[in-house]
Design an enzyme around this catalytic site. Sequence first.
Site, mmCIF file in Angstrom:
data_model
loop_
_atom_site.group_PDB
_atom_site.id
_atom_site.type_symbol
_atom_site.label_atom_id
_atom_site.label_comp_id
_atom_site.label_asym_id
_atom_site.label_seq_id
_atom_site.Cartn_x
_atom_site.Cartn_y
_atom_site.Cartn_z
ATOM 1 N N TYR A 112 0.853 -1.092 -0.291
ATOM 2 C CA TYR A 112 -0.436 0.114 0.601
ATOM 3 C C TYR A 112 0.811 1.548 -0.127
ATOM 4 C CZ TYR A 112 -3.108 3.584 1.684
ATOM 5 O OH TYR A 112 -4.294 4.629 1.926
ATOM 6 N N LYS A 168 4.421 9.031 8.641
ATOM 7 C CA LYS A 168 3.789 8.812 10.445
ATOM 8 C C LYS A 168 5.102 9.092 11.054
ATOM 9 C CE LYS A 168 1.652 4.712 8.877
ATOM 10 N NZ LYS A 168 0.853 4.096 6.978
ATOM 11 N N ASP A 202 9.465 2.845 0.339
ATOM 12 C CA ASP A 202 8.086 3.447 0.332
ATOM 13 C C ASP A 202 8.305 3.254 1.811
ATOM 14 O OD1 ASP A 202 6.224 4.723 1.615
ATOM 15 O OD2 ASP A 202 4.333 3.480 0.351
#
Length: 456
Positions: A168, A291, A263
């Site tokens: 994702y 994050k 990523d």
Amino acid sequence: MFESIKKKFTAEGNESAGSTGKPDINREKSAELYAKAKTFFPGGVNSPVRAFKSVYGTPLFIKRGDGCHLWDADDNQFVDFCCSWGPLILGHNNAKVREKVIEVMQNGMSFGAPTALENELAELIIKNNKFIEKIRFVSSGTEAVMSAIRLARGYTKRDKILKFEGCYHGHTDSLLVKAGSGLVTFGETSSAGVPKSFADETIVVALNDREAVQKAFEEFKDQIAAIIIEPVPANNGLILQEKEYLQYLREICTQNGTLLIFDEVISGFRIGFEGAAGYYQIKPDILTYGKIIGGGLPVGAYGASAEIMSNVSPDGGVYQAGTLSGNPVAMAAGIAQLSELLRMGFYRDLNNKTEEFTEAIQRFATARNYKFKVFTIGSIFWFAFTDKEAIRNADDIDASSMEKFKKLHRELLNRGVYLGPSGYEVGFISSAHTKIDLEKAKRAIFDSLEVVFREK
Ligand SMILES: *Cc1c(COP(=O)(O)O)cnc(C)c1O
């Protein structure tokens, strides 16, 4: 990713799971708030997984967090393993982060002009991360990935992107694609509203399949701008890859003039300060962060060599901008949090603590012959209802096992343990989880597993 997005967000939920041995917690106030929220937001939420569609009951509305604990609107208390989906590596309401944020806020919230705080956070990162020479701050992981893709395309002057089923990368159009049938396929869009022509620029292959990658490069010779991968795939279960496979991707990219994008929105600053690149000692061409980098405030970033980054505007022709990029309050939170991570032994202690915790749970399950595995890396863990020794691609995950997760989730909430509300989500341990908290959580997990495996 479509199947898992579907599984995550539209699975049937909310029917009674039967006798559980423990009464359900009171969710009266949460239910009231949720009913009201539904009049304001689609599905009553501002991000779909929060709606508890894959687990039992109404979503809990959170009132307060402190250390590893959460309190909901009905005053239920939980040991939290969601940690805001990863950012809170120091736990909730960390005093150092809070105080720094308050200090900086006194001087105003945003200027739309450079501040010394941006330099400070950038220096903290670049000095301690050998994989990047220049960085650009944005406001979310999605934005970081979107910008990294544009940079890769602008740099290579190619259009196609190769991604992996089961990874994702946020909700940018060209990555909301899933694999079609066949070894190498153009993606099919996994969200309404993504033009087919966008998905046509994205090639999707299974993780851990060298042949598929090889074939993609043969079929689309000199057209692939970048391979993008979560080096620690942690958004669709925890699908750990072998180092040799990541090394293989590095080599095939180099051979083909294709950029390798790691990523690291989840893995960055999580499995070590240098993230997965440092853990595996593999140098990607572009890295994305999110994050943890913002200490709980909205920050994302992408970084690369000075040469690649010189293509970003205003130095180069790849346009990318943001009204609130490098926001001083968000930078302050990032500085305070990352400074803590650089303390001697921070990751060693956190990772050891996680290992002890997960090993004890695995021992418990194994001794009882439960079809249950705890996969883990650094301070990330994932509960899988499987007897497979390793899960290397999305197809290895048994969708029907999510029924068991749903029961586990309910039992855990009833025993004061909060996990992300989907069996496809990983759990996180923070430095604020004490031995006592983990001991308590472990007991709750043992009891809950017993209930889940008692029912046929
Ligand atoms: C969370 C995540 C994103 C998206 O970040 P947002 O801040 O939610 O936009 C992208 N990539 C990975 C690997 C992530 O874990």
